[in-house]
Write a protein that holds these residues in place. Structure first.
Motif, short mmCIF file in Angstrom:
data_model
loop_
_atom_site.label_atom_id
_atom_site.label_comp_id
_atom_site.label_asym_id
_atom_site.label_seq_id
_atom_site.Cartn_x
_atom_site.Cartn_y
_atom_site.Cartn_z
N TRP A 282 1.10 -1.55 0.32
CA TRP A 282 -0.16 -0.29 0.07
C TRP A 282 1.02 1.12 0.37
O TRP A 282 2.15 1.16 0.03
CB TRP A 282 -0.92 -0.24 1.24
N ALA A 283 0.43 2.69 -0.59
CA ALA A 283 1.35 3.63 -0.55
C ALA A 283 1.63 3.67 0.47
O ALA A 283 1.06 3.38 1.69
CB ALA A 283 -0.14 4.32 -0.78
N GLY A 284 3.01 4.02 0.63
CA GLY A 284 3.39 4.66 1.89
C GLY A 284 4.66 3.66 3.06
O GLY A 284 5.21 3.87 3.05
N GLU A 285 4.17 2.26 2.15
CA GLU A 285 4.85 1.58 2.75
C GLU A 285 6.66 0.86 2.29
O GLU A 285 6.21 1.65 0.92
CB GLU A 285 4.48 0.20 2.42
N LYS A 286 7.29 0.62 2.76
CA LYS A 286 8.74 0.30 2.35
C LYS A 286 8.80 -0.19 1.67
O LYS A 286 8.40 -1.39 1.47
CB LYS A 286 9.42 0.09 3.67
N LEU A 287 9.30 -0.48 0.33
CA LEU A 287 9.86 -1.53 -0.36
C LEU A 287 11.37 -1.77 0.00
O LEU A 287 12.41 -1.11 0.51
CB LEU A 287 9.92 -0.58 -2.00
N SER A 288 11.58 -3.06 -0.25
CA SER A 288 12.70 -3.93 -0.39
C SER A 288 12.88 -4.29 -1.50
O SER A 288 13.14 -4.69 -2.12
CB SER A 288 13.19 -5.19 1.05
N GLY A 289 14.50 -4.27 -1.64
CA GLY A 289 14.68 -4.95 -2.20
C GLY A 289 15.26 -4.02 -3.73
O GLY A 289 15.95 -4.70 -4.45
N VAL A 290 15.70 -2.44 -3.13
CA VAL A 290 15.43 -1.59 -4.44
C VAL A 290 17.19 -1.53 -4.80
O VAL A 290 18.61 -1.35 -3.88
CB VAL A 290 15.21 -0.65 -4.05
N LYS A 291 17.99 -1.49 -6.05
CA LYS A 291 19.15 -1.37 -6.20
C LYS A 291 19.15 0.43 -6.43
O LYS A 291 18.41 0.82 -7.12
CB LYS A 291 19.74 -2.20 -7.62
N LEU B 160 13.23 -3.30 -8.93
CA LEU B 160 13.22 -2.40 -8.88
C LEU B 160 14.57 -1.28 -8.91
O LEU B 160 15.05 -1.46 -7.70
CB LEU B 160 12.23 -1.38 -7.84
N GLU B 161 14.77 0.29 -9.22
CA GLU B 161 16.34 0.74 -9.01
C GLU B 161 15.51 2.52 -8.24
O GLU B 161 14.06 2.30 -8.59
CB GLU B 161 16.63 1.14 -10.20
N GLU B 162 16.51 2.77 -7.55
CA GLU B 162 16.13 4.21 -7.33
C GLU B 162 17.19 4.82 -8.14
O GLU B 162 18.16 4.37 -7.96
CB GLU B 162 17.01 4.44 -5.71
N MET C 47 12.02 20.07 -8.86
CA MET C 47 12.80 19.79 -7.26
C MET C 47 13.57 17.88 -8.25
O MET C 47 13.18 17.77 -9.23
CB MET C 47 11.92 18.95 -6.80
N VAL C 48 14.24 17.69 -7.04
CA VAL C 48 14.69 16.42 -7.13
C VAL C 48 14.99 15.51 -6.25
O VAL C 48 14.38 15.67 -5.15
CB VAL C 48 16.49 17.03 -6.74
N VAL C 49 14.60 14.31 -6.67
CA VAL C 49 13.68 13.37 -6.51
C VAL C 49 14.13 11.89 -6.64
O VAL C 49 14.38 11.11 -7.61
CB VAL C 49 12.29 13.20 -6.93
N PRO C 50 14.30 10.87 -5.21
CA PRO C 50 14.97 9.58 -5.75
C PRO C 50 14.01 8.58 -6.08
O PRO C 50 12.54 8.17 -5.11
CB PRO C 50 15.26 9.39 -4.52
N TRP C 51 13.52 8.89 -7.26
CA TRP C 51 12.17 7.57 -7.91
C TRP C 51 12.55 6.40 -7.15
O TRP C 51 13.19 5.97 -7.70
CB TRP C 51 11.82 8.66 -8.51
N LEU C 52 11.90 5.59 -7.29
CA LEU C 52 11.65 4.11 -7.82
C LEU C 52 10.55 3.64 -8.91
O LEU C 52 10.37 3.98 -8.75
CB LEU C 52 11.03 3.27 -6.45
N GLY C 53 11.94 2.66 -9.63
CA GLY C 53 10.98 1.97 -10.60
C GLY C 53 11.87 1.18 -11.28
O GLY C 53 12.91 0.92 -10.75
N PHE C 54 11.33 0.84 -12.76
CA PHE C 54 12.28 0.62 -13.94
C PHE C 54 11.84 1.20 -14.58
O PHE C 54 10.87 1.58 -15.48
CB PHE C 54 11.76 -0.86 -13.84
N SER C 55 12.39 0.64 -16.25
CA SER C 55 12.54 1.41 -17.47
C SER C 55 11.14 0.83 -18.00
O SER C 55 11.26 -0.38 -17.94
CB SER C 55 13.87 1.01 -18.22
N LEU C 56 10.75 1.60 -18.54
CA LEU C 56 9.09 1.14 -19.53
C LEU C 56 9.68 0.54 -20.51
O LEU C 56 8.59 -0.61 -20.63
CB LEU C 56 8.71 2.49 -20.25
N THR C 57 11.04 -0.02 -20.73
CA THR C 57 10.70 -1.03 -21.90
C THR C 57 10.56 -2.30 -21.09
O THR C 57 10.37 -2.79 -22.09
CB THR C 57 12.67 -0.40 -22.33
#
Length: 310
Positions: free
Chosen positions: A44-53, A122-124, A137-147
């Motif tokens: 859920w929104a706001g929860e920490k994500l693990s395993g992010v590189k 997932l990457e930061e 703004m400068v933000v540490p986003w979490l995700g992966f390339s849309l490709t």
């Protein structure tokens, strides 16, 4: 692509997460506990994500404070003032959630959000994001390339563009009762822009899942374009042969072009784009061409008149 050293996040800039989520607690109570124990827990929104590189795609700049990022937003589905999304986005239900991939693809699919989260590591990525209203703004986003998502559905030779369509639900999104835009919100990219490695399918920020006001549960971040190109709360991704008409193009074609690249030499019809103000700062700074990503993306627009194709 250059490799940058990610900045260190001062602990003072990260909001403590000391509250439990009511729904998770409810599932753990009473008869529901047995069923919940048999099912993988939804995030859920706001929860920490693990395993992010950590990613190589990071700008070496000071991060914008979490509070600023989550309380000063444009998300007209919840109102037109900058404070409205944080104040009203609690009505958005982000689980269950699915995205339909359709149009010019060989393998149209519907993905639920939990499947998307596991599609690729997932990457930061520390990205700049600049608003057309001249703040950034400068933000540490979490995700992966849309490709990573695109290759799952195998676009056909007719796929020249990608259209993103956000949720339309005026009960969950009370701002949609306003006629400020024609709903649902729509945005689009050219295929080579969508497949650029910097185009991020985004699920979180600051180590946790996206807050509702920042586009939960899934959005796009395209760091060399103005922020409105980064569609939020996406429910449909459609591959098309013809250039889609985005919401802001439709609302103001003389002010908002399809490409919407950050370009200090092309002013908005009502204000200059030469300077910007970083959230949390008082002084303004010079706007960078392509938001500072010239080396990475300028080749996509070789030979184009960027004042005509704004």
């Amino acid at each position: 692509m250059p490799s940058y050293k990610a900045p260190t996040v001062p602990s003072s800039e990260i909001t403590p997460r000391d509250l439990f989520y009511a729904r998770r607690k409810f599932m753990q109570m009473g008869a529901g506990a047995t069923l919940a124990a048999l099912m993988p827990p939804a995030l859920w929104a706001g929860e920490k994500l693990s395993g992010v590189k950590k990613s190589v795609y990071n700008v070496p700049e000071e991060l914008t404070p979490y509070k600023n990022v989550t309380t000063y937003n444009n998300f007209y589905e919840f109102g037109t003032s900058k404070e409205d999304p944080a104040n009203h986005a609690g009505t958005l239900k982000t689980r269950p959630w699915s995205i339909s991939i359709e149009g010019e693809v060989s393998k149209p699919k519907v993905f639920d959000i939990e499947t998307l989260l596991k599609m690729a590591p997932l990457e930061e990525r520390v990205y700049r994001l600049r608003c057309v209203e001249a703040w950034s703004m400068v933000v540490p986003w979490l995700g992966f390339s849309l490709t990573e998502l695109i290759k799952q559905v195998e676009p056909t030779s007719k796929a020249k563009y990608v259209e993103f369509i956000s949720l339309k639900d005026n009960e969950q999104m009370p701002g949609q009762n306003s006629a400020v835009l024609e709903w649902p919100y729509r945005e689009g990219l050219r295929m080579d822009e969508a497949m650029h490695p910097l185009t991020l399918l985004t699920f979180g920020l600051y180590g946790e899942l996206l807050p509702n006001q920042n586009g939960a549960p899934v959005r796009i971040v395209v760091p060399w374009k103005y922020g409105f190109k980064s569609a939020k709360s996406i429910v449909t991704i459609r591959f098309t042969e013809q250039q889609p008409v985005s919401s802001w193009m439709q609302a103001g074609p003389g002010e908002y072009g399809f490409y919407s690249n950050v370009n200090p030499d092309v002013d908005h019809a009502r204000w200059s784009q030469a300077k910007e103000r970083r959230l949390g700062e008082f002084l303004r700074r010079n706007t960078l061409m392509f938001n500072g990503y010239t080396d990475e993306v300028a080749h996509l627009y070789t030979g184009m008149d960027l004042k005509q194709y704004f």
